[in-house]
Design a protein around this motif. Structure first.
Motif, short mmCIF file in Angstrom:
data_model
loop_
_atom_site.label_atom_id
_atom_site.label_comp_id
_atom_site.label_asym_id
_atom_site.label_seq_id
_atom_site.Cartn_x
_atom_site.Cartn_y
_atom_site.Cartn_z
N MET B 1 0.85 -1.20 0.00
CA MET B 1 0.00 0.00 0.00
C MET B 1 0.88 1.24 0.00
O MET B 1 1.56 1.53 0.98
CB MET B 1 -0.91 -0.04 1.22
CG MET B 1 -1.90 -1.20 1.12
SD MET B 1 -3.01 -1.40 2.51
CE MET B 1 -3.76 0.18 2.64
N GLU B 2 0.82 1.96 -1.07
CA GLU B 2 1.77 3.04 -1.30
C GLU B 2 1.31 4.39 -0.77
O GLU B 2 0.13 4.71 -0.80
CB GLU B 2 2.00 3.20 -2.81
CG GLU B 2 3.01 2.22 -3.37
CD GLU B 2 3.06 2.28 -4.88
OE1 GLU B 2 2.72 3.33 -5.45
OE2 GLU B 2 3.42 1.27 -5.48
N ASN B 3 2.30 5.17 -0.37
CA ASN B 3 2.06 6.58 -0.05
C ASN B 3 0.97 6.81 0.99
O ASN B 3 0.27 7.81 0.94
CB ASN B 3 1.68 7.34 -1.33
CG ASN B 3 2.80 7.30 -2.34
OD1 ASN B 3 3.98 7.42 -1.99
ND2 ASN B 3 2.45 7.09 -3.60
N ARG B 4 0.83 5.86 1.89
CA ARG B 4 -0.15 6.08 2.96
C ARG B 4 0.50 6.94 4.05
O ARG B 4 1.69 6.81 4.34
CB ARG B 4 -0.58 4.72 3.54
CG ARG B 4 -1.26 3.83 2.51
CD ARG B 4 -2.75 3.73 2.69
NE ARG B 4 -3.09 3.33 4.04
CZ ARG B 4 -4.25 3.64 4.61
NH1 ARG B 4 -5.15 4.34 3.95
NH2 ARG B 4 -4.51 3.24 5.83
N VAL B 5 -0.30 7.80 4.65
CA VAL B 5 0.21 8.62 5.74
C VAL B 5 -0.11 7.96 7.08
O VAL B 5 -0.88 7.00 7.14
CB VAL B 5 -0.42 10.04 5.71
CG1 VAL B 5 -0.01 10.78 4.44
CG2 VAL B 5 -1.94 9.97 5.86
N TYR B 6 0.49 8.47 8.14
CA TYR B 6 0.04 8.11 9.48
C TYR B 6 -1.01 9.13 9.90
O TYR B 6 -0.72 10.33 9.97
CB TYR B 6 1.22 8.07 10.46
CG TYR B 6 2.17 6.93 10.18
CD1 TYR B 6 1.76 5.61 10.32
CD2 TYR B 6 3.48 7.17 9.75
CE1 TYR B 6 2.62 4.56 10.05
CE2 TYR B 6 4.35 6.12 9.48
CZ TYR B 6 3.91 4.82 9.63
OH TYR B 6 4.76 3.78 9.36
N ASN B 7 -2.20 8.64 10.13
CA ASN B 7 -3.35 9.51 10.37
C ASN B 7 -3.69 9.49 11.86
O ASN B 7 -4.21 8.51 12.38
CB ASN B 7 -4.52 8.99 9.52
CG ASN B 7 -5.80 9.76 9.73
OD1 ASN B 7 -5.83 10.78 10.41
ND2 ASN B 7 -6.88 9.25 9.15
N PHE B 8 -3.38 10.61 12.53
CA PHE B 8 -3.60 10.69 13.98
C PHE B 8 -4.95 11.31 14.34
O PHE B 8 -5.13 11.82 15.44
CB PHE B 8 -2.45 11.48 14.63
CG PHE B 8 -1.12 10.79 14.56
CD1 PHE B 8 -0.73 9.90 15.56
CD2 PHE B 8 -0.25 11.00 13.50
CE1 PHE B 8 0.50 9.25 15.51
CE2 PHE B 8 0.98 10.35 13.43
CZ PHE B 8 1.36 9.47 14.43
N ALA B 9 -5.90 11.29 13.40
CA ALA B 9 -7.21 11.90 13.64
C ALA B 9 -7.94 11.20 14.77
O ALA B 9 -7.80 9.99 14.99
CB ALA B 9 -8.06 11.86 12.37
N ALA B 10 -8.76 11.98 15.49
CA ALA B 10 -9.48 11.47 16.66
C ALA B 10 -10.69 10.64 16.27
O ALA B 10 -11.28 9.97 17.12
CB ALA B 10 -9.90 12.65 17.52
N GLY B 11 -11.08 10.68 15.02
CA GLY B 11 -12.21 9.86 14.55
C GLY B 11 -13.17 10.67 13.73
O GLY B 11 -13.49 11.78 14.14
N PRO B 12 -13.60 10.15 12.58
CA PRO B 12 -13.14 8.93 11.94
C PRO B 12 -11.61 8.91 11.83
O PRO B 12 -10.99 9.96 11.73
CB PRO B 12 -13.80 8.95 10.56
CG PRO B 12 -15.04 9.77 10.77
CD PRO B 12 -14.67 10.78 11.81
N SER B 13 -11.06 7.70 11.86
CA SER B 13 -9.63 7.59 12.01
C SER B 13 -9.08 6.43 11.20
O SER B 13 -9.79 5.78 10.44
CB SER B 13 -9.31 7.43 13.49
OG SER B 13 -10.06 6.37 14.03
N MET B 14 -7.82 6.19 11.41
CA MET B 14 -7.08 5.21 10.63
C MET B 14 -7.67 3.80 10.71
O MET B 14 -8.14 3.37 11.75
CB MET B 14 -5.66 5.17 11.20
CG MET B 14 -4.62 4.72 10.24
SD MET B 14 -2.96 5.20 10.85
CE MET B 14 -1.98 4.23 9.71
N LEU B 15 -7.62 3.10 9.59
CA LEU B 15 -7.95 1.67 9.58
C LEU B 15 -6.66 0.89 9.36
O LEU B 15 -5.73 1.38 8.71
CB LEU B 15 -8.93 1.36 8.44
CG LEU B 15 -10.34 1.95 8.55
CD1 LEU B 15 -11.09 1.79 7.24
CD2 LEU B 15 -11.12 1.32 9.69
#
Lengths: 359, 359
Positions: B1-15
């Protein structure tokens, strides 16, 4: 897209290939954001762009006037059945026209919250019929008149809407919204669960004349309070972000293929070949009255429950799925929403012809 | 899976990557059905299998006793804020423990429907603190005690729950459910919006002791009526079918990696390296009281609003997204739910170190 079936389900239902392809393309990484739309905060710039684009696209597609607001509500149409009386009766009587199961449910829910007057009930003709204007009897000064534009279960649909009234018309368009142009100004509120012609389950879309929205009674649950949702632009709490995104893709697809006039033309054509076949057939029997027939849900039967069951089973083996009718009507039902291509209806007719010959 | 970021959002959030990969794999054609799960009728055999598998998987994963029921409700946690008092106060006082924004909202919503007693309010210490048992003062005979297990905005979390009471404990676990084992029997009702640790927005999952569910007052909107939803196995109307499916994928993923004990170990480890770094740093300031710190939402700041803004912007350029704190707290917040890998936290610390040196 390989091995896809024709899905005649009444909802949730078929999506256009173009919509699914667009979703898959963006699944891991939406427009270089490095994340899926599923993972986006509803408050993020990226998601807000999707949200605005969806709203603006829908506004353009349906030609929604500026004095209307689009709200994305929780709880589907059944949630709306409660929120409509909770927000809009304001102590007055509400008139309900009952042409099927869901308009009955809407009226029953409204009875919890105030006086309901039944302006028409098609029960005695088993909901095969959509009333003429002169069959309706409204109360003296109703807060609104509620009707269900298309009756998914019975396969009937309003061709034109009541005009002889001095109040607000509210229409549940869950199963025929976006299937044809509608004059939004004729209604105070149009609403729809998204899972038929607007994408996937999880939102109800409410298109409401802004002046109808006033401070609601304090007892209304916040997620059902139109004034609150308007104030927060449908983000009082986290909305169902992905269904809203999918709606945007559906809107793009319809816009691309020529808008609601074009899809109406296709829907009329699709329904016509199926109804023409049914009318010419001695084997199949059509359920709804001719003048009341739905372009979206075609109800019919082989005239025998066992044959109907055999039909549905054999059709499924042939890639024609979910043709069993609703238990309230029995028989068979072909839901041919926007996403059902003409080829699917043609294949269905071919199968019907074979099945009739063999039985 | 390319170019994915680390998503620190409080929600909706990373899967988790595994979850997105499983979704993509099945997007056009679920297990040879010829259709996407998005297109499946909620009443179809195929979908009902997914539905049951999800419920059973969650039951196993959380070790939910047989006398509890899992309900999928509409309207997220905010919908639950209304449905809880509407279904469960039964004319009695309800006790609310306020440790942050959402527990306050829950209490305010409950006040619409009956007497509410505030057993604790952490406002005076700016919600940096989770109370000890002896800081709580319950009313004489409450219908239930409501608390929020993890405070997403403030970054605090209950380590153990009140036991000195004779009533039903209800916990909003929206932001820490599935992050660790929980003894379900300690609660009458555990609920959570799905968009943090349970997948995507669109459902609230309610795990409720069956004996609490009685015939609700007739005025309760149907979609909020627990007895009705129980009777219809969460299909009183069309549920948000896709979020339920995604929850199933999340459950599969957690089961695969070793269950809740294993994910707790990982969560403790992830949070520890970040808190240890914060504690050792002279540049960054941690928001929550040490003993009350959340494993899911780490709140901190550079001590200056402009620097915080610069931090969030520069972090995003480096693939570390959505680190801006909630406006009620300001500063920065790293939400490190189950799906955030340790590598994401390590990269964040590296960035923090660079940023501190440069500023």
């Amino acid at each position: 897209m390989e091995n896809r079936v024709y899905n005649f389900a009444a909802g949730p239902s078929m999506l256009a290939d173009e919509v699914l392809l667009a979703i898959k393309e963006e699944l891991f990484n939406y427009h270089g954001s490095g994340m899926s739309v599923m993972e986006m905060s509803h408050r993020s710039k990226g998601y807000l762009e999707i949200f605005e684009k969806t709203k603006n696209g829908l506004k353009k597609l349906m030609n929604i006037p500026d004095d209307y607001e689009i709200l994305f509500m929780h709880g589907g149409a059944t949630g709306m059945f409660a929120s409509i009386p909770l927000n809009l009766t304001k102590g007055k009587t509400a008139d309900y026209i009952i042409t099927g199961n869901f308009s009955k449910k809407a009226a029953d829910e409204a009875k919890k919250y105030g006086d309901v007057h039944i302006a028409y009930d098609g029960k005695e003709n088993n909901y095969t019929h959509i009333p003429d204007e002169n069959e309706l009897s409204f109360s003296a000064d109703p807060a609104y008149i509620h009707l269900c534009a298309n009756n998914t279960i019975y396969g009937t649909e309003w061709k034109s809407f009541p005009v002889n009234h001095k109040t607000t018309l509210i229409a549940d368009m869950s199963s025929d919204i976006l299937s044809k142009p509608v004059n939004v100004s004729d209604f105070g509120l149009i609403y729809a669960g998204a899972q038929k012609n607007m994408g996937i389950a999880g939102i109800a879309v409410a298109i409401i004349r802004k002046e109808l929205i006033e401070e609601a009674d304090v007892k209304v649950p916040s997620i059902m309070n139109y004034a609150l949702e308007l104030k927060h632009d449908s983000m009082l709490n986290t909305p169902a972000t992905y269904p809203i995104y999918v709606l945007g893709k559906v809107v793009d697809w319809l816009e691309e293929l020529g808008g609601l006039a074009e899809i109406e033309k296709r829907n009329i054509e699709k329904a016509k070949i199926l109804y023409d076949y049914l009318d010419a057939s001695k084997f199949y029997k059509s359920f709804a009255e001719k003048e009341s027939r739905s372009l979206m849900n075609v109800t019919f039967s082989c005239g025998d429950p066992d044959l109907d069951a055999a039909f549905a089973a054999k059709a499924a083996e042939n890639g024609l799925c979910n043709l069993k009718g609703h238990r309230l009507v029995g028989g068979l039902r072909a839901s041919i929403y926007n996403a059902m291509p003409k080829a699917g209806v043609e294949k269905l007719i071919e199968f019907m012809d074979d099945f009739a010959r063999e039985n």
